[in-house]
Each structure stands twice: as structure tokens, then as C-alpha cells.
Design a protein around this motif. Structure first.
Motif, PDB file in Angstrom:
ATOM      1  N   ALA A   1      55.595  53.541  27.153  1.00 48.11           N
ATOM      2  CA  ALA A   1      55.220  53.022  28.422  1.00 48.11           C
ATOM      3  C   ALA A   1      56.422  52.905  29.300  1.00 48.11           C
ATOM      4  O   ALA A   1      56.617  53.048  30.429  1.00 48.11           O
ATOM      5  CB  ALA A   1      54.476  51.536  28.144  1.00 48.11           C
ATOM      6  N   ALA A   2      57.692  52.193  28.636  1.00 49.92           N
ATOM      7  CA  ALA A   2      59.014  52.135  29.244  1.00 49.92           C
ATOM      8  C   ALA A   2      59.416  53.374  30.166  1.00 49.92           C
ATOM      9  O   ALA A   2      59.863  53.366  31.193  1.00 49.92           O
ATOM     10  CB  ALA A   2      59.855  51.433  28.448  1.00 49.92           C
TER      11      ALA A   2
ATOM     12  N   ARG B   1      53.050  45.391  14.771  1.00 49.76           N
ATOM     13  CA  ARG B   1      54.222  45.027  15.571  1.00 49.76           C
ATOM     14  C   ARG B   1      55.081  46.450  15.799  1.00 49.76           C
ATOM     15  O   ARG B   1      55.395  46.535  16.725  1.00 49.76           O
ATOM     16  CB  ARG B   1      55.419  44.033  14.618  1.00 49.76           C
TER      17      ARG B   1
ATOM     18  N   ALA C   1      53.180  48.217  18.383  1.00 52.65           N
ATOM     19  CA  ALA C   1      53.500  47.729  19.569  1.00 52.65           C
ATOM     20  C   ALA C   1      54.740  48.209  20.143  1.00 52.65           C
ATOM     21  O   ALA C   1      54.996  48.453  21.221  1.00 52.65           O
ATOM     22  CB  ALA C   1      53.316  46.343  19.563  1.00 52.65           C
ATOM     23  N   VAL C   2      56.019  48.276  19.184  1.00 51.20           N
ATOM     24  CA  VAL C   2      57.157  48.717  19.736  1.00 51.20           C
ATOM     25  C   VAL C   2      57.287  50.150  20.213  1.00 51.20           C
ATOM     26  O   VAL C   2      57.832  50.247  21.301  1.00 51.20           O
ATOM     27  CB  VAL C   2      58.279  48.404  18.583  1.00 51.20           C
ATOM     28  N   ARG C   3      56.479  51.089  19.389  1.00 50.41           N
ATOM     29  CA  ARG C   3      56.511  52.308  19.603  1.00 50.41           C
ATOM     30  C   ARG C   3      55.666  52.671  21.032  1.00 50.41           C
ATOM     31  O   ARG C   3      56.261  53.499  21.872  1.00 50.41           O
ATOM     32  CB  ARG C   3      55.646  53.150  18.711  1.00 50.41           C
ATOM     33  N   SER C   4      54.561  51.905  21.324  1.00 45.38           N
ATOM     34  CA  SER C   4      53.832  51.966  22.511  1.00 45.38           C
ATOM     35  C   SER C   4      54.739  51.588  23.848  1.00 45.38           C
ATOM     36  O   SER C   4      55.089  52.108  24.595  1.00 45.38           O
ATOM     37  CB  SER C   4      52.789  51.426  22.403  1.00 45.38           C
ATOM     38  N   ALA C   5      55.401  50.412  23.420  1.00 45.79           N
ATOM     39  CA  ALA C   5      56.092  49.763  24.425  1.00 45.79           C
ATOM     40  C   ALA C   5      57.159  50.869  25.035  1.00 45.79           C
ATOM     41  O   ALA C   5      57.695  50.913  26.243  1.00 45.79           O
ATOM     42  CB  ALA C   5      56.816  48.648  24.047  1.00 45.79           C
ATOM     43  N   SER C   6      57.884  51.423  24.101  1.00 42.03           N
ATOM     44  CA  SER C   6      58.901  52.411  24.307  1.00 42.03           C
ATOM     45  C   SER C   6      58.422  53.555  25.124  1.00 42.03           C
ATOM     46  O   SER C   6      58.976  53.993  26.257  1.00 42.03           O
ATOM     47  CB  SER C   6      59.506  52.968  22.814  1.00 42.03           C
TER      48      SER C   6
END
Lengths: 295, 253
Positions: A46-47, A36, A39-44
């Protein structure tokens, strides 16, 4: 950088394979927790790229002029093109050779001098005054002198890197030696150990945590300075290539250069960090207590 | 190591230690003045005194870690000018090198002496087993309890086959139960060694349990000094009533 997280997930999972249901359960929740977080780190990340893409393709002019900035897609295309060229790898290799040479020299000299001035009052009196006067000068301000004194640009750039990394390493080493408890030294001396034994068995291992603090800072500063020095003088290297792209107004290439600098710098710092953790395993671990408290 | 007259048969015998008018202190401040004391080879001499009386300071002087301001410390008749393998020291706590495993800590004095790798490994392993820590060879000090760390220190100091063992409140930081266990272990280990032992403690019962002789450090006329030296009859024999001696020591303190 990623290894501690990996350890955290693998650590409890490994005995779980052997049996015990309870252990398996905690192993699973920990692994899920780790996933999790990643996932948060990658999403950050990507954003940020998505916002950048949107700003540049929409030609946004909101005070800042994003319409001229290359989009991530353009940068990625340019990066793909450069990956296929020989010159890109030559530049990377050249910058790495420069920083590793300068940094290695600085590590050896900084640790040796730091120990010497902390252990010998006489050496401190002789060596510290010139060091203290030179220390506040930013390494990059030494470029004119480096060009004047060294026969080749290459040596000049390595010297700048050395000068940048040397001071944080020396200062950290000096403080670490001074802060060393005398008890360990007394113990080794009552075993009949002389100066060399004390140095090798107490001072060097005992100051390692502090020394690695200096090495981390030194690597960061050295990286900044090698790139800056390459921008000023040099015919190869990531810094030179980035500056060259700017002079011909090739902005996608400038951004590729910047990204390469960022990634390489991060790899260099992470390597030092990882090495430091490996060599100071004996330290009472802080994270163990924190994890225990969290559960 | 010192006098060529010392023959091989006596090489591991206890060291005779003598303090001749020794005055000790740090900086300009004298802690102890004019200490005179003869420590016989192989005896267990316990120095008791309240905290701040300079017990540890005397031990550091015998170890050669602190130079006397006046007078001489003699080991086997030769003035002590610095530490030596002959005089091993056990410190109160945390004197193990935290980056070395138990085995490598115990091997260290042998390594400093230049004992070959295999030999020092065997010797270290047998000492670790002797103090009851077999199986803990590869642990780091931070993974051990306080009592276990002191066992390792004891093994480390004895592994170098010293002729004198100087112990600076080695069990002072331990809880009562662990402490009693360590005292039994020490008595057990001392039975097999000829080394002279100088043991510092503030615990009178510990002193009476271990000592051949008890030295009381106290204050006389502003400076600290040696009060009385008391011989313990039938030393290290259990179930002897030492209430009288105990009362005399406490009176001296």
C-alpha cells in the motif's frame, strides 16, 4: 505461495480445537504472528502505491518525470474498464494457452532428454554437442528463425516459449540424475527390478526436487519470452495488447498490461512451486527444524 | 527361475552359492584375489573383517551388482550375471526409497514381481507386523528412527521371498541397545525361513551370535583374501561360552 503460511497457522490450531490449553495458547500466538506478518506485507504494498499516487498527482519532476506517468487511480479506472471487455479475457486466455503449450512440451522434452543424456553415455555424446551450442542463444533471438520456419505466428510463439523453458529444465534434470545416490538403484536392482523399474521407481521420483528447480526457472524464462514474442509478432495476447497500447500512447493501458503480466507470471510460478512442494513432501523439511529452533 | 530341474517343493529353499577363484576390485585396483568359498543352502555365513578388507565387495559380487574381474560366482550352479529376486540385499542405511511410505517400500519387491495389488498388500502388512512395526504403514522413512528403518528394510528384503538374503552390516549404524534388539529380531525371523544368509559385519560378537560358519577376510601377500573358515558349534544357542573361538577369530583379524 500463501499455503505454507496457512499451514503454519492451521497446523497447530487444528489439534487445539480438540482440547489441551497449552496447544491453544501456542496456536493463538502463531495465528496472531501470522496476521501481523500479513499486515506488514500489505502495508508495504500500500505504501508503494501511495507514494506513486502522490508523485503523479503532485506532478513531481525530480530528475525523473512523474508528471506524465499515469496515477494508480487512472490505472485502476482503466483496469476496471478493461475487465468489462471481452478482449481482455481473450488476451489472457491466448497468452495462457501459448505458455502452457510451450511449457508442457518443454517439460516433457527437457525431462526425457535430461534423463537420457545423464543415463547413457552414447546418447550424451550424440545429443549434447548441438544442445550445448544452441543453449547460449537467448530464446528471443530465435524469433527471426521462428518466423521463417513456422507457417503460423502462433506456432512460432509457442516454439519460442518452448525453447526458453527447455534448457533450464533439461540441464537441471541432467544434474539431478547425475547426483542421485546409487544406493537406491542398487536396492531396486537387487529386488529384480530392470531398467524400467529403476527409471520409474528411483530416477523419476528421486530427481523430482532438482527437476522442479528447473521447472521453476523454466516457467520464469518462458513467461518473459512469451510476452516478448507477442510484442514482436501476434494478434492477441497480453504482450501484444501492452505493446499496442504503447504505440497509440495509451499509458494507463500499458500499465494495466504490465500489471496483468506481473500477476499472471506470479500465479504461474506459484503454481509450479506449490506443485513441487506437494510432490516432494518426503524431503526432510528444513522449515520444521527452523521453527523448532526459534521457539 | 534358473534351472528347470528345480521342482516346486524346492522353490523357496535356500540357495547354494559358490565362489570359484573370484577376483574383485574397482577400476584397475584389485581388492580381493582368488576367493574360493562354498555356501551351503540354508546356512548363515558371516563374513568378518576390518573395514577396507572388501567384505561389502564380496557381497556386491554375490548380489550381482559387481562383476568379478576373474573367476565365477555361481548360484545353484548357474553363473551370476546380474541381480535377481532370488538374492535380496539389506544395506547398511538409507536404502529405503524416501518418497515411499513404509507399506509401499515393503510392497515394492512384490510389485516388481507382478504380484496383484491385494495380495501384495496383505503380504507386506504381515511382514511389517512381523518386524514389529504394525501401525507405521503410512509413515515416511524420514519419520522413522534408524532402527525402525532397518526393520523396514528387513521386511522389504524378506517380502520378496528370496532364496538368499545378503546383509551388508545392517546394524552397523545403530546404537548398542537397538542393535541387540535387531539381532534378536533377526534370529527370530531366520528361524522361520529356509533362505541362505550371507551376513557381513566387523563385529566379532555379532558374528558368533548369528553364524553357522564365520569367514575371516584378511590380507595375505598384498591382496585381500579368505583367511580361515570357522564352524560355530551349536549355532544360535544362547549361553554358550565361545571365548576360545572368539580369540581365534581376533587372532586371524
Amino acid at each position: 505461495m500463501s499455503t505454507p503460511a496457512l499451514d503454519a497457522t492451521l497446523g497447530p490450531a487444528a489439534p487445539a480445537v480438540a482440547g489441551a490449553d497449552a496447544v491453544t495458547a501456542t496456536g493463538r500466538t502463531r495465528t496472531a504472528d501470522g496476521l501481523r506478518r500479513w499486515a506488514v506485507r500489505s502495508a508495504s504494498l500500500a505504501a508503494v502505491v501511495a507514494v506513486w499516487q502522490w508523485l503523479t498527482t503532485a506532478d513531481a519532476r525530480v530528475g525523473l518525470r512523474f508528471d506524465r506517468l499515469p496515477s494508480p487511480a487512472e490505472v485502476a479506472a482503466e483496469f476496471g474498464r478493461q475487465l468489462g471487455t471481452r478482449i481482455y479475457y481473450l488476451d489472457l486466455a491466448q497468452s495462457m494457452i501459448r505458455i502452457l503449450t510451450g511449457f508442457a512440451l518443454a517439460a516433457v522434452a527437457g525431462i526425457a532428454l535430461g534423463v537420457l543424456v545423464a543415463r547413457s553415455r552414447w546418447a550424451g555424446d550424440v545429443l549434447l554437442p548441438p544442445v550445448e551450442v544452441v543453449r547460449p542463444i537467448p530464446a528471443i533471438a530465435l524469433v527471426p528463425i521462428a518466423i521463417l520456419v513456422f507457417p503460423t505466428d502462433e506456432q512460432g510463439i509457442v516454439f519460442i516459449t518452448f525453447a526458453a523453458a527447455f534448457f533450464p529444465i533439461m540441464v537441471s534434470t541432467r544434474h539431478a540424475v547425475r547426483a542421485l545416490p546409487t544406493l537406491w538403484e542398487d536396492a531396486v536392482r537387487t529386488m529384480g527390478g530392470g531398467r524400467a523399474h529403476v527409471l520409474w521407481n528411483v530416477v523419476l521420483p528421486g530427481t523430482l526436487p532438482g527437476v522442479f528447480g528447473g521447472l521453476s526457472v523454466g516457467m520464469g524464462v518462458a513467461w518473459i519470452c512469451v510476452i516478448s514474442a507477442e510484442m514482436i509478432s501476434g494478434e492477441f495476447g497480453v504482450g501484444y495488447r501492452t505493446w499496442h497500447a504503447y504505440t497509440v500512447v495509451d499509458y494507463p493501458a500499458v500499465l494495466v498490461g504490465m500489471a496483468s503480466i506481473g500477476v499472471l507470471g506470479w500465479v504461474a510460478s506459484a503454481t509450479i512451486e506449490l506443485l513441487g512442494r506437494r510432490l516432494t513432501r518426503w524431503l526432510p523439511r528444513v522449515d520444521e527444524g527452523v521453527e523448532g529452533g526459534a521457539r | 527361475m534358473t534351472a528347470p530341474a528345480v521342482d516346486a517343493a524346492r522353490a523357496d529353499a535356500g540357495l547354494a552359492i559358490r565362489l570359484e577363484g573370484v577376483s574383485l576390485g574397482y577400476g584397475r585396483h584389485a581388492v580381493l584375489e582368488d576367493l574360493r568359498l562354498d555356501i551351503a543352502p540354508g546356512e548363515v555365513l558371516v563374513i568378518v573383517g576390518p573395514s577396507g578388507s572388501g567384505k561389502s565387495t564380496v557381497l556386491r559380487a554375490i548380489a550381482g551388482l559387481l562383476a568379478p574381474r576373474a573367476g565365477r560366482v555361481l548360484a545353484e550352479g548357474v553363473p551370476v550375471t546380474g541381480p535377481s529376486t532370488d538374492r535380496a540385499m539389506v544395506f547398511q542405511d538409507d536404502a529405503l526409497l524416501p518418497w515411499r511410505t513404509v507399506l509401499r517400500n515393503v510392497e515394492l519387491p512384490l510389485r516388481i514381481r507382478g504380484v496383484p495389488r491385494r495380495e501384495r498388500r496383505t503380504a507386506a502388512e504381515s511382514w511389517i507386523a512381523r518386524v514389529g512395526l504394525a501401525g507405521c504403514e503410512d509413515r515416511l522413512p524420514r519419520e522413522l528412527s534408524g532402527g525402525m528403518r532397518q526393520r523396514v528394510q528387513l521386511a522389504r528384503s524378506l517380502a520378496g521371498a528370496p532364496r538368499a538374503v545378503l546383509m551388508d552390516e545392517p546394524f552397523g549404524a545403530l546404537d548398542a541397545q537397538t542393535r541387540a534388539g535387531m539381532q534378536r529380531l533377526l534370529l527370530d525371523v531366520l528361524r522361520d525361513t529356509l533362505a541362505t544368509v550371507v551376513f557381513v559385519t566387523h563385529d566379532v560378537d555379532e558374528a558368533l551370535l548369528l553364524a553357522d560358519r564365520v569367514v575371516v577376510l584378511g590380507h595375505r601377500g598384498g591382496h585381500g583374501g579368505i583367511g580361515r573358515v570357522l564352524r560355530v558349534p551349536d549355532p544360535r544357542t544362547p549361553d554358550i561360552d565361545r571365548a576360545g573361538l572368539r580369540a581365534r577369530i581376533i587372532e586371524e583379524l
